[in-house]
Design a protein around this motif. Structure first.
Motif, mmCIF file in Angstrom:
data_model
loop_
_atom_site.group_PDB
_atom_site.id
_atom_site.type_symbol
_atom_site.label_atom_id
_atom_site.label_comp_id
_atom_site.label_asym_id
_atom_site.label_seq_id
_atom_site.Cartn_x
_atom_site.Cartn_y
_atom_site.Cartn_z
ATOM 1 N N GLN A 134 0.856 -1.181 0.000
ATOM 2 C CA GLN A 134 0.000 0.000 0.000
ATOM 3 C C GLN A 134 0.887 1.224 0.000
ATOM 4 N N GLU B 52 -7.194 4.070 -7.063
ATOM 5 C CA GLU B 52 -6.564 2.852 -6.567
ATOM 6 C C GLU B 52 -6.015 1.969 -7.682
ATOM 7 N N ASN C 279 -5.411 -2.040 -7.360
ATOM 8 C CA ASN C 279 -5.618 -3.159 -6.444
ATOM 9 C C ASN C 279 -5.008 -4.441 -6.991
ATOM 10 N N PRO D 210 -5.888 -0.942 -1.018
ATOM 11 C CA PRO D 210 -5.201 -0.961 -2.312
ATOM 12 C C PRO D 210 -3.698 -1.164 -2.222
ATOM 13 N N THR E 45 -2.458 3.800 -3.822
ATOM 14 C CA THR E 45 -3.528 4.783 -3.837
ATOM 15 C C THR E 45 -2.930 6.167 -4.041
#
Length: 355
Positions: free
Chosen positions: A34, A240, A242, A267, A270
């Motif tokens: 992330q 995002e 993912n 995610p 981001t």
């Protein structure tokens, strides 16, 4: 036309059943699962891009076969570009009238793996029925320079004035995946009885199954290094990228951006609450993910090991889709979509001469 399937369908989670410039940017250091986008100190240099074709009409999805391109255009045509760069438009015969709501029209378009033999492709479009916009996924066949809708895979998909989703992609086995937006009704993304706010997979029985849920407006799919990635528009920034796994829930509208909650997946990357990309099509090569950014007016290049944005390829305005073919990276602009500032040659198909 043979309508194979229509709603309702069996919907279950699989686990349950005009000179361009470049500017480096990167997410903040931290957990590689992330990251938040911030400037980078060491951008990857990119050579001068080349315009392959101009005059495209709000293009949406790139396909390439040999030296030829087939590109869907939202008004309802396929832009065919031959090996010499000559552009001609192929008519598309839809079984229903295209809708006129914002962001609608002929969206996702991907040639079948056996296109050379069957001349068939999958298409995603927004149509109108009794004054209401709806989404449809269908099979199209190229006959005498015209694409004809020959089978319906899924129709009657709820949609609103925006958030149609619309991306179609094939995995390495030729299996079709589709992204469906939340139809501007966030609660649908958490409703397992609705296909909205989901990524779908077409099974061997020609039925769509929910592969993942909790999405707002996903518009890109790609597989790299054994993982599936998807791009998604956030609500207020918080866009995002993912890492998608079957059966998982990606949180919308319960969480967004850097927020966390048990049972929901945050995610991989981001933009955070202060930056907007509006990411669309994505593709990859050599450990890099190329992300078409509409509002971000760039191609963001993400290092898939670090989660950092190594490069931001700019200078062409809004970018709708990217395609990797060997060492070549292609992109289409989307400046004629009503939100850009088109010049007389827009929209364009561009070849990025990467190292």
């Amino acid at each position: 036309m043979n309508k194979l399937l229509a709603l309702p369908l069996s919907l279950c989670l699989l686990t349950a059943c005009s000179a361009p410039a470049t500017m480096g940017q990167t997410p903040a250091a931290g957990n590689s699962e992330q990251a938040t986008a911030t400037p980078s100190d060491e951008p990857n240099a990119t050579s001068m891009p080349k315009e392959i074709a101009t005059g495209l009409n709000t293009p949406w999805a790139i396909n390439k076969v040999g030296d030829e391109f087939y590109i869907s255009e939202r008004p309802g045509t396929v832009a065919y570009i031959n090996a010499t760069g000559e552009l001609t438009r192929q008519k598309v015969e839809f079984s229903d009238q295209l809708a006129s709501v914002p962001e609608s029209g002929f969206l996702g378009f991907v040639l079948k793996d056996d296109f050379a033999k069957t001349k068939q492709a999958y298409g995603y479009y927004v149509y109108e029925e009794n004054g209401q916009p709806l989404n449809k996924i269908a099979v199209f066949e190229l006959q005498n320079n015209t694409w004809r809708e020959v089978a319906v895979l899924l129709e009657g998909i709820e949609t609103g004035s925006v958030h149609h989703g619309g991306r179609l992609e094939l995995d390495a086995d030729g299996v079709l995946f589709a992204t469906i937006g939340d139809a501007s009704n966030p609660e649908l993304a958490q409703d397992s009885n609705s296909v909205n706010g989901k990524i779908l997979r077409l099974n061997s029985s020609n039925k769509f199954e929910i592969y993942s849920m909790g999405h707002r407006n996903p518009q890109g799919i790609e597989w790299a290094d054994g993982k599936m990635y998807a791009s998604e528009h956030g609500q207020s920034a918080n866009d995002e990228i993912n890492i998608i796994e079957k059966g998982k829930n990606y949180g919308w509208p319960l969480i967004e951006g850097n927020e966390k909650r048990d049972g929901l997946d945050s995610p991989f990357v981001t933009t955070g609450s202060n930056e907007t990309w509006a990411p669309s099509g994505i593709d990859s090569k050599d450990g890099l993910l190329y992300v078409a950014a509409l509002r971000g007016t760039a191609i963001k290049v993400i290092n898939l090991k670090s989660g950092k944005v190594d490069d931001s390829i700019e200078g062409y305005g809004r970018i709708r889709d990217v395609l990797v073919d060997g060492e070549d990276v292609y992109a289409i602009t989307n400046n004629t979509d009503g939100r850009g500032q088109p010049d007389k040659d827009d929209d364009k198909l561009i070849l990025l001469a990467t190292p």
